[in-house]
Design an enzyme around this catalytic site. Structure first.
Site, PDB file in Angstrom:
ATOM      1  N   SER A  45       0.940  -1.167  -0.153  1.00 13.31           N
ATOM      2  CA  SER A  45      -0.049   0.046   0.012  1.00 13.31           C
ATOM      3  C   SER A  45       0.804   1.157  -0.026  1.00 13.31           C
ATOM      4  O   SER A  45       0.456   2.373  -0.068  1.00 13.31           O
ATOM      5  CB  SER A  45      -0.957   0.009   1.226  1.00 13.31           C
ATOM      6  OG  SER A  45      -0.107  -0.190   2.324  1.00 13.31           O
ATOM      7  N   GLU A 182      -9.095  -9.794   4.196  1.00  8.51           N
ATOM      8  CA  GLU A 182      -9.434  -8.429   3.493  1.00  8.51           C
ATOM      9  C   GLU A 182     -10.796  -8.404   2.960  1.00  8.51           C
ATOM     10  O   GLU A 182     -11.176  -9.052   2.079  1.00  8.51           O
ATOM     11  CB  GLU A 182      -8.424  -7.681   2.789  1.00  8.51           C
ATOM     12  CG  GLU A 182      -8.990  -6.394   2.510  1.00  8.51           C
ATOM     13  CD  GLU A 182      -7.611  -5.853   1.960  1.00  8.51           C
ATOM     14  OE1 GLU A 182      -6.253  -6.027   1.865  1.00  8.51           O
ATOM     15  OE2 GLU A 182      -7.923  -4.445   1.107  1.00  8.51           O
TER      16      GLU A 182
HETATM   17  O1  KIV Z   1      -0.411  -3.268   1.598  1.00  8.52           O
HETATM   18  C1  KIV Z   1      -1.176  -3.257   2.621  1.00  8.52           C
HETATM   19  O2  KIV Z   1      -1.086  -2.474   3.159  1.00  8.52           O
HETATM   20  C2  KIV Z   1      -1.840  -4.464   3.049  1.00  8.52           C
HETATM   21  C3  KIV Z   1      -2.849  -4.551   3.923  1.00  8.52           C
HETATM   22  C4  KIV Z   1      -4.017  -3.609   3.646  1.00  8.52           C
HETATM   23  C5  KIV Z   1      -3.311  -5.548   4.777  1.00  8.52           C
HETATM   24  O3  KIV Z   1      -1.803  -5.653   2.354  1.00  8.52           O
END
Ligand code: KIV
Length: 276
Positions: A45, A182
């Protein structure tokens, strides 16, 4: 006390919740360790939150290693889990093991996370066999956004719910120590949590998983491009930052910052000498 994968195992055995937050830099990771988060996820992310991409597809191994190293320096006693970016493990089991190894050796991660269920079980098994703890990630898996056609709740009909249970069992069987669920209906996440002996970590999966994870920039209201339904703002850091930045702009333009106490002195004789 150092947080490790055993912290997760013990918490599940004792019915205690585990906490995980994303972080991408030294200072944030340091604050998280100071207040006792169990685990930090260097999530891909970071593509959205740090790099401004519209999804996580463009994130590279080099991005992940760079940020993971910084996080580990800030949180030496916290379980740091590093995401394997898109196409670092989907191409072959060999690539998966090599790239997981790089995140551990170069990024100094304590575990890796990768997305998928039955399809990636052989990769998970091979990485675990290499001595690397793996956190799986099922339900909404953002690296497959183009296949999903958008960010949607997963596992809602009978076939999809059965597939989610199958995926959860497959990643457990492959040796994952935990699995992120998720955007999964709360009752289904509860069912999966009760069925598994490994830790479930929910994000948009209700309150009955073994732990929770959130993107820190979401829960501190620093990221404003969109706000998923499951996000709660635990503090309004975004507004506080804007207030601080505006205050700086106002004082610099008004000439009131820096004040005398922010400057360094020099002997009058030195100033006189140089002006001769
Ligand atoms: O990349 C991320 O932050 C994630 C979380 C949303 C679990 O995979």
């Amino acid at each position: 006390m150092k947080k490790t994968v055993n912290t997760f195992r013990d918490a599940k055995a004792n019915g205690q919740k585990v906490t995980m937050l994303t972080a991408y830099d030294y200072s944030t990771a340091k604050m998280m360790e100071e207040v006792g988060v169990d685990s930090i996820l260097v999530g891909d992310s970071l593509g959205n939150v740090m790099l401004g991409y519209e999804d996580t597809v463009s994130v590279t191994m080099e991005d992940m290693i760079h940020h993971c190293k910084a996080v580990k320096r800030g949180a030496p006693n916290t379980l740091v889990v590093c995401d394997m970016p898109f196409m670092s493990y989907q191409t072959s089991v060999y690539d998966g093991v090599v790239n997981a190894g790089r995140l551990m050796k170069e990024g100094r991660a304590n575990a890796v996370k990768l997305e998928g269920g039955t399809g990636v079980a052989p990769v998970i098994k091979a990485i675990v066999d290499a001595g690397i703890p793996v956190c799986a990630h099922i339900g909404l898996t953002p690296q497959s956004i183009n296949a999903f056609g958008g960010y949607k709740v997963q596992g809602k009909d009978t076939a999809a719910a059965k597939k989610l249970v199958e995926d959860a069992l497959a990643v457990q069987e492959a040796g994952a120590f935990a699995v992120v669920l998720e955007c999964v209906p709360s009752k289904l996440a509860k069912y999966v949590t009760e069925k598994l002996h490994i830790t479930t970590i929910g994000i948009g999966a209700g309150n009955d998983t073994d732990g929770q994870v959130l993107v820190y920039a979401d829960m501190l209201a620093m990221f404003s491009d969109y706000k998923p339904k499951f996000v709660k703002h635990f503090a309004n850091v975004g507004e506080e930052m804007k207030k601080g930045i505006k205050g700086y702009i106002d004082e610099v333009t008004a000439g009131s910052y820096p004040a005398e106490e922010h400057g360094y002195s020099i002997a009058d004789e030195v100033m006189e000498e140089i002006q001769k």
